[in-house]
Design a protein around this motif. Structure first.
Motif, PDB file in Angstrom:
ATOM      1  N   LYS A  79       1.021  -0.916   0.134  1.00  0.00           N
ATOM      2  CA  LYS A  79      -0.410   0.195  -0.146  1.00  0.00           C
ATOM      3  C   LYS A  79       0.832   1.412  -0.290  1.00  0.00           C
ATOM      4  CE  LYS A  79      -3.838  -2.563   0.333  1.00  0.00           C
ATOM      5  NZ  LYS A  79      -4.535  -3.246  -0.995  1.00  0.00           N
ATOM      6  N   CYS A  80       2.029   1.238  -0.019  1.00  0.00           N
ATOM      7  CA  CYS A  80       2.672   2.312   0.666  1.00  0.00           C
ATOM      8  C   CYS A  80       3.183   3.213  -1.043  1.00  0.00           C
ATOM      9  CB  CYS A  80       4.172   2.042   0.981  1.00  0.00           C
ATOM     10  SG  CYS A  80       4.242   1.714   2.888  1.00  0.00           S
ATOM     11  N   ASP A  81       3.806   3.869  -0.996  1.00  0.00           N
ATOM     12  CA  ASP A  81       4.534   4.713  -2.034  1.00  0.00           C
ATOM     13  C   ASP A  81       5.793   4.630  -1.992  1.00  0.00           C
ATOM     14  OD1 ASP A  81       1.611   5.701  -2.677  1.00  0.00           O
ATOM     15  OD2 ASP A  81       1.138   6.631  -1.494  1.00  0.00           O
ATOM     16  N   ALA A  82       6.383   4.792  -0.708  1.00  0.00           N
ATOM     17  CA  ALA A  82       7.454   5.207  -0.833  1.00  0.00           C
ATOM     18  C   ALA A  82       8.511   4.811   0.390  1.00  0.00           C
ATOM     19  CB  ALA A  82       8.373   6.238  -0.760  1.00  0.00           C
ATOM     20  N   VAL A  83       9.582   4.420   0.833  1.00  0.00           N
ATOM     21  CA  VAL A  83       9.961   3.980   2.306  1.00  0.00           C
ATOM     22  C   VAL A  83      11.449   5.253   2.598  1.00  0.00           C
ATOM     23  CG1 VAL A  83      11.610   1.795   3.142  1.00  0.00           C
ATOM     24  CG2 VAL A  83       9.541   1.607   1.534  1.00  0.00           C
ATOM     25  N   PHE A  84      11.128   5.038   3.675  1.00  0.00           N
ATOM     26  CA  PHE A  84      12.713   6.171   4.563  1.00  0.00           C
ATOM     27  C   PHE A  84      12.851   4.671   4.797  1.00  0.00           C
ATOM     28  CE2 PHE A  84      14.473   8.562   7.305  1.00  0.00           C
ATOM     29  CZ  PHE A  84      14.972   9.430   6.381  1.00  0.00           C
ATOM     30  N   ARG A  98      14.433  -4.091  -0.051  1.00  0.00           N
ATOM     31  CA  ARG A  98      14.440  -5.175  -1.213  1.00  0.00           C
ATOM     32  C   ARG A  98      13.260  -5.341  -2.232  1.00  0.00           C
ATOM     33  NH1 ARG A  98      13.206  -9.506  -2.646  1.00  0.00           N
ATOM     34  NH2 ARG A  98      12.429 -10.188  -0.868  1.00  0.00           N
ATOM     35  N   ILE A  99      12.311  -5.131  -0.974  1.00  0.00           N
ATOM     36  CA  ILE A  99      10.673  -5.470  -1.792  1.00  0.00           C
ATOM     37  C   ILE A  99      10.623  -3.773  -2.434  1.00  0.00           C
ATOM     38  CG2 ILE A  99       8.825  -5.584  -0.967  1.00  0.00           C
ATOM     39  CD1 ILE A  99       9.581  -7.504   1.123  1.00  0.00           C
ATOM     40  N   ALA A 100      10.275  -3.062  -1.741  1.00  0.00           N
ATOM     41  CA  ALA A 100      10.150  -1.855  -2.225  1.00  0.00           C
ATOM     42  C   ALA A 100      10.691  -1.442  -3.652  1.00  0.00           C
ATOM     43  CB  ALA A 100      10.523  -0.308  -0.691  1.00  0.00           C
ATOM     44  N   THR A 101      11.833  -1.294  -3.509  1.00  0.00           N
ATOM     45  CA  THR A 101      12.959  -1.178  -4.745  1.00  0.00           C
ATOM     46  C   THR A 101      12.600  -2.756  -5.687  1.00  0.00           C
ATOM     47  OG1 THR A 101      14.803  -1.035  -3.193  1.00  0.00           O
ATOM     48  CG2 THR A 101      15.333  -1.411  -5.650  1.00  0.00           C
ATOM     49  N   PHE A 108      14.466   6.409   0.593  1.00  0.00           N
ATOM     50  CA  PHE A 108      14.879   7.262   0.815  1.00  0.00           C
ATOM     51  C   PHE A 108      15.522   7.156   2.317  1.00  0.00           C
ATOM     52  CE2 PHE A 108      10.971   9.231  -1.023  1.00  0.00           C
ATOM     53  CZ  PHE A 108      11.957   9.926  -1.730  1.00  0.00           C
ATOM     54  N   TYR A 109      16.734   7.863   1.725  1.00  0.00           N
ATOM     55  CA  TYR A 109      17.747   7.709   3.183  1.00  0.00           C
ATOM     56  C   TYR A 109      18.068   8.496   3.934  1.00  0.00           C
ATOM     57  CZ  TYR A 109      18.596   3.420   1.101  1.00  0.00           C
ATOM     58  OH  TYR A 109      19.099   1.678   0.654  1.00  0.00           O
TER      59      TYR A 109
END
Length: 118
Positions: A79-84, A98-101, A108-109
């Motif tokens: 459901k997410c659009d991005a990860v921080f 890894r999954i998000a990529t 974002f870091y």
């Protein structure tokens, strides 16, 4: 936009509850900044911990814990659009990245790299 905050929770704590709470505090520390940039921040533990308690977990790593802890984050990523990704060693957070990529989500870091949404 929904953004998953990923980083150490159990990693490096030897299951010490105080250290795990400090790790959760570190995850939460960026949530307000992300909210103010226009995102809805979510941390997997916000969802997983109540479920883990309801499932009868008595300690990190038991069957109830393992049934819920990581699958919650993986479901949230659908459901997410991005990860921080906050700093610190974490196999779970690395798996989230890894999954998000794989799904083509932005990762974002640094807070300065997260754009302000209109």
């Amino acid at each position: 936009m929904l953004i998953l905050i990923a980083g150490p929770y159990r990693s490096g704590t030897n299951d010490d509850p105080q250290l795990m709470q400090q790790n959760l505090n570190n995850l939460e520390a960026v949530s307000l900044s992300l909210f103010r940039k226009g995102y809805t921040p979510i941390i997997g533990e916000w969802v997983a911990l109540p479920l883990i308690r309801l499932a009868g977990s008595t300690k990190p790593g038991d069957d109830a814990w393992n049934e819920i802890q990581y699958p919650v984050a993986h479901r949230l990523l659908e459901k997410c659009d991005a990860v921080f990704r906050i700093a610190g060693a974490s196999k779970g957070a690395d798996e989230d990245v890894r999954i998000a990529t794989e799904r083509g989500l932005k990762v974002f870091y640094q807070l300065d790299d997260v754009p302000v949404l209109p």
